[in-house]
Scaffold this motif. Structure first.
Motif, PDB file in Angstrom:
ATOM      1  N   GLN A 516       0.877  -1.190   0.055  1.00  0.00           N
ATOM      2  CA  GLN A 516      -0.013   0.146   0.005  1.00  0.00           C
ATOM      3  C   GLN A 516       0.813   1.250   0.078  1.00  0.00           C
ATOM      4  N   ALA A 517       1.990   1.356   0.908  1.00  0.00           N
ATOM      5  CA  ALA A 517       2.753   2.385   0.955  1.00  0.00           C
ATOM      6  C   ALA A 517       3.398   2.926  -0.528  1.00  0.00           C
ATOM      7  N   GLN A 518       3.847   1.627  -1.278  1.00  0.00           N
ATOM      8  CA  GLN A 518       4.627   1.812  -2.561  1.00  0.00           C
ATOM      9  C   GLN A 518       3.585   2.492  -3.286  1.00  0.00           C
ATOM     10  N   TRP A 519       2.346   2.086  -3.428  1.00  0.00           N
ATOM     11  CA  TRP A 519       1.164   2.377  -4.237  1.00  0.00           C
ATOM     12  C   TRP A 519       0.922   4.001  -3.824  1.00  0.00           C
ATOM     13  N   SER A 520       0.921   4.129  -2.708  1.00  0.00           N
ATOM     14  CA  SER A 520       0.462   5.709  -2.252  1.00  0.00           C
ATOM     15  C   SER A 520       1.481   6.529  -2.572  1.00  0.00           C
ATOM     16  N   LEU A 521       2.887   6.173  -2.318  1.00  0.00           N
ATOM     17  CA  LEU A 521       4.007   6.904  -2.909  1.00  0.00           C
ATOM     18  C   LEU A 521       3.780   7.635  -4.126  1.00  0.00           C
ATOM     19  N   ILE A 522       3.524   6.532  -5.095  1.00  0.00           N
ATOM     20  CA  ILE A 522       3.455   6.915  -6.649  1.00  0.00           C
ATOM     21  C   ILE A 522       2.138   7.529  -7.121  1.00  0.00           C
ATOM     22  N   HIS A 523       0.878   7.049  -6.335  1.00  0.00           N
ATOM     23  CA  HIS A 523      -0.421   7.541  -7.042  1.00  0.00           C
ATOM     24  C   HIS A 523      -0.971   8.904  -6.148  1.00  0.00           C
ATOM     25  N   GLU A 524      -0.392   8.693  -4.929  1.00  0.00           N
ATOM     26  CA  GLU A 524      -1.192   9.911  -3.932  1.00  0.00           C
ATOM     27  C   GLU A 524       0.132  10.868  -3.694  1.00  0.00           C
ATOM     28  N   LYS A 525       1.326  10.432  -3.913  1.00  0.00           N
ATOM     29  CA  LYS A 525       2.456  11.480  -3.476  1.00  0.00           C
ATOM     30  C   LYS A 525       2.580  11.511  -1.997  1.00  0.00           C
ATOM     31  N   ASP A 526       2.165  10.490  -1.265  1.00  0.00           N
ATOM     32  CA  ASP A 526       1.908  10.576   0.050  1.00  0.00           C
ATOM     33  C   ASP A 526       2.828   9.482   0.680  1.00  0.00           C
ATOM     34  N   SER A 527       3.713  10.035   1.680  1.00  0.00           N
ATOM     35  CA  SER A 527       4.471   8.851   2.330  1.00  0.00           C
ATOM     36  C   SER A 527       4.165   8.311   3.735  1.00  0.00           C
ATOM     37  N   HIS A 528       2.694   8.662   3.891  1.00  0.00           N
ATOM     38  CA  HIS A 528       2.063   8.343   5.315  1.00  0.00           C
ATOM     39  C   HIS A 528       2.160   7.004   5.462  1.00  0.00           C
ATOM     40  N   PHE A 529       1.734   6.053   4.568  1.00  0.00           N
ATOM     41  CA  PHE A 529       1.986   4.509   4.576  1.00  0.00           C
ATOM     42  C   PHE A 529       3.413   4.197   4.980  1.00  0.00           C
ATOM     43  N   LEU A 530       4.233   4.621   4.313  1.00  0.00           N
ATOM     44  CA  LEU A 530       5.786   4.622   4.597  1.00  0.00           C
ATOM     45  C   LEU A 530       5.928   4.680   5.863  1.00  0.00           C
ATOM     46  N   ALA A 531       5.571   5.807   6.509  1.00  0.00           N
ATOM     47  CA  ALA A 531       5.822   5.996   7.947  1.00  0.00           C
ATOM     48  C   ALA A 531       5.222   5.110   8.868  1.00  0.00           C
ATOM     49  N   ALA A 532       3.975   4.575   8.504  1.00  0.00           N
ATOM     50  CA  ALA A 532       3.284   3.671   9.147  1.00  0.00           C
ATOM     51  C   ALA A 532       4.118   2.207   9.050  1.00  0.00           C
ATOM     52  N   ALA A 533       4.573   1.958   8.044  1.00  0.00           N
ATOM     53  CA  ALA A 533       5.416   0.636   8.069  1.00  0.00           C
ATOM     54  C   ALA A 533       6.479   0.744   8.614  1.00  0.00           C
ATOM     55  N   ASN A 534       7.247   2.165   8.706  1.00  0.00           N
ATOM     56  CA  ASN A 534       8.564   2.079   9.464  1.00  0.00           C
ATOM     57  C   ASN A 534       8.241   1.653  11.073  1.00  0.00           C
ATOM     58  N   ARG A 535       7.110   2.251  11.408  1.00  0.00           N
ATOM     59  CA  ARG A 535       6.913   2.346  12.822  1.00  0.00           C
ATOM     60  C   ARG A 535       6.525   0.838  13.223  1.00  0.00           C
TER      61      ARG A 535
END
Ligand SMILES: Cc1cc2nc3c(=O)[nH]c(=O)nc-3n(C[C@H](O)[C@H](O)[C@H](O)COP(=O)(O)OP(=O)(O)OC[C@H]3O[C@@H](n4cnc5c(N)ncnc54)[C@H](O)[C@@H]3O)c2cc1C
Length: 563
Positions: A516-535
């Motif tokens: 989901q994070a990868q998709w959101s980075l590309i399609h929503e320009k959002d790193s929120h899910f990346l931050a969630a995954a990190n945590r």
């Protein structure tokens, strides 16, 4: 001077405000379909955060009432559910919270639609989703069984959108002898004058107000154990609305789910119809269990999300040490960890929903079939645990108010606590996951590994690549631990089952969150899910630990352990 009064937490539109849900739906559902479905989700989101939530707060002290006798000495065993539940029943039908899975026009996406509805509806209804889960499970079981008489009789009602014709179903498995080991059930079925009749006691029957139930009983002469039980269909009331030789002994006095009328029943020759063969009842009930376990998981993430929505709002309002809680870095850090846990749980829960949708529309590959079988147990057990842990933290995040009943907050913790118990406890499902792996010669585990590795290969962002390695390593470690345990015998395998299952589950949640994070980075320009995954990755993915049976026995039994 006016004393200080704290303003309470509030909810907005629960669809509109749910960034995680909306981003997930945008990724998984084709655009036109999404547009067509959104208005009803919006409507449900408004209701769930508004009118229904207010009604839930107002209904807080009401509980179902069992009236066993009428004024003239007749046994009636009438259960009156609370106003909230009466309203929830109507809304459930109108919004198609069961029906959307059956009459939707969106193929394999019907299940995502339906469970989105259930997810939005659940936390404002004091677990009215309990009868809905069983209703969905019963419809699916009857359809799968192919018993045309019963299909004609019940399925149109179970999947109706009209409150006047909508039925719910119970699922009566647990007896005093055991809910996990139902093979010990004592209820018998006798064929008397052309009718099967059930005799026995059912120890936990939620939603006794339902019109029908699917249940287990042992036809006379059958062998002991699960195989000797048969699956029966029971219509609870006759044409005059009278219970058919069913006595409601009492309603359970429970820690939570207090709006759910969970009863102890005596069956004194209750007429019943075999759904299929006169044996293998536990196996024949599996379609019901698989669905109710998925409902369990969706309601678990729904509770997590509700708790967080309230906690977030409160943090904007509550002042401590000169600033809002939402400006205190430690409070934010606490909520952030919970949010990451929720997002990971959400991805797993809805991934299973996707697989069910594919299965029902003949689009499930053989490999996905193995994965679904394994994930059904893992998903239920892990999200149930996550819901309780999150609810406990949510309650604490309100301080003393979280512990005070009329805030409506303690309910979240009490009601979440049932999630790891019913539909199979954590240990029972961990063992079930092992059985699923063994039965299919390791295929489920192989596919889970392959899917995790595939996600690790497809994510591109460098941080996601690194995090994906955590997931891959944890799955490999769990597999190695299982192999090593198998060489030491069944007790060692079983002792490590919970840690094995939780590790697999958490690792897979991480992998899905990364997707989901990868998709959101590309399609929503959002790193929120990346931050969630990190945590989430930092919060104990790998729970494997050495098994020592001697130490465990000494500790569990509080015995000395000579050196
Ligand atoms: C509110 C509520 C509503 C319910 N509604 C229904 C309903 O509508 N219909 C229905 O059929 N049931 C219902 N149940 C029953 C529920 O499904 C059972 O309570 C549950 O399956 C556990 O069974 P049990 O209570 O007999 O516990 P047991 O099976 O006695 O389990 C006790 C403990 O032993 C552990 N355990 C069991 N076997 C093993 C093993 N082999 N290895 C390691 N540990 C093990 C379990 O994990 C658990 O911690 C309801 C329960 C509750 C709380």
């Amino acid at each position: 001077m006016q004393p200080f009064n704290q303003s309470p937490p509030q909810l907005g539109n629960q669809y509109h405000e749910d960034r995680v849900l909306r981003s997930y739906l945008k990724r998984t559902i084709p655009g036109e379909m999404l547009k067509a479905l959104e208005p009803e989700w919006q409507e449900l989101g408004a209701l769930s955060g508004g009118e229904l939530y207010q009604m839930q707060l107002a209904d807080r002290l009401n509980e179902p009432v069992l009236t066993q006798w009428d004024a003239w000495g007749n046994r009636i065993d009438h259960i009156e559910v609370t106003p909230l539940w009466q309203q929830a029943e109507k809304l459930a039908a109108t919004f198609g919270i069961v029906a959307a899975a059956y009459d939707g026009h969106n193929g394999r996406y019907n299940r995502i639609d339906q469970f989105t509805r259930a997810y939005l509806f659940h936390p404002s209804t004091d677990v009215y989703t309990c009868p809905l889960a069983m209703t969905d499970g019963a419809a699916r079981t009857l359809l799968k069984a192919g018993n045309q008489t019963l299909i004609k009789q019940a399925v149109p009602h179970l999947t109706s959108r009209d409150p006047a014709t909508f039925w719910t179903s119970g699922q009566w498995m647990t007896e005093a002898t055991g809910g996990s080991d139902v093979g010990r059930s004592e209820t018998t079925a006798r064929f008397e004058n052309g009718t099967w009749r059930l005799y026995g006691r059912k120890w936990f029957t939620s939603a006794t107000t339902s019109q029908i139930a699917l249940t287990l009983a042992r036809p006379q002469g059958n062998a002991n154990g699960g195989k000797g039980l048969a699956l029966f269909y029971v219509k609870l009331r006759d044409e005059n609305g009278k219970l058919q030789q069913i006595e409601v002994a009492r309603l359970k006095d429970k820690l939570g789910t207090r709006k759910v009328p969970t009863a102890e029943l005596y069956l004194h020759g209750t007429p019943a119809i075999p759904v299929m063969e006169l044996a293998n009842g536990v196996r024949n009930m599996v379609p019901m269990l698989h669905l109710t376990r998925t409902w369990n998981s969706v309601t678990a993430v729904s509770f997590m999300r509700r708790g967080l929505a309230l906690a977030r709002d409160y943090a904007q309002k509550r002042i401590a040490f000169g600033a809002n809680l939402s400006q205190k870095s430690l409070h934010l850090d606490t909520l952030a960890t919970l949010q990451a846990e929720f997002e990971a749980a959400f991805m797993l829960s809805f991934f299973v929903v996707e697989l069910i949708g594919k299965e029902e529309h003949g689009e499930l590959t053989e490999e996905e079939g193995h994965l679904l079988r394994l994930l059904t147990s893992l998903n239920k057990l892990i999200t149930g645990k996550q819901a309780v842990a999150t609810a406990s933290e949510v309650v604490e995040s309100f301080g003393g108010a979280g512990y005070v009943e009329d805030t409506g907050l303690p309910l979240l913790l009490r009601d979440s606590q049932v999630l790891p118990i019913w539909e199979g406890t954590t240990n029972v499902l961990a063992l079930d996951a092992l059985r699923a792996i063994a039965k299919e010669e390791g295929e489920g585990l192989r596919i889970l590994k392959a899917k995790t590795a595939q996600i690790a290969h497809t994510v591109q962002h460098p941080q996601l690549v690194t995090l994906a390695q955590n997931a891959v390593t944890a799955v490999n470690h769990a597999e190695q631990a299982l192999m090593a345990a198998m060489a030491q015998g069944q007790p060692v395998v079983e002792a490590g089952a919970r840690r094995f299952a939780l590790t697999l589950g958490r690792a897979f949640e991480l992998a899905l969150l990364l997707e989901q994070a990868q998709w959101s980075l590309i399609h929503e320009k959002d790193s929120h899910f990346l931050a969630a995954a990190n945590r989430f990755a930092a919060a104990n993915i790998n729970l494997i630990a050495p098994v020592n049976l001697t130490e465990a026995a000494a500790l569990a039994n509080d015995l000395p352990l000579p050196i």
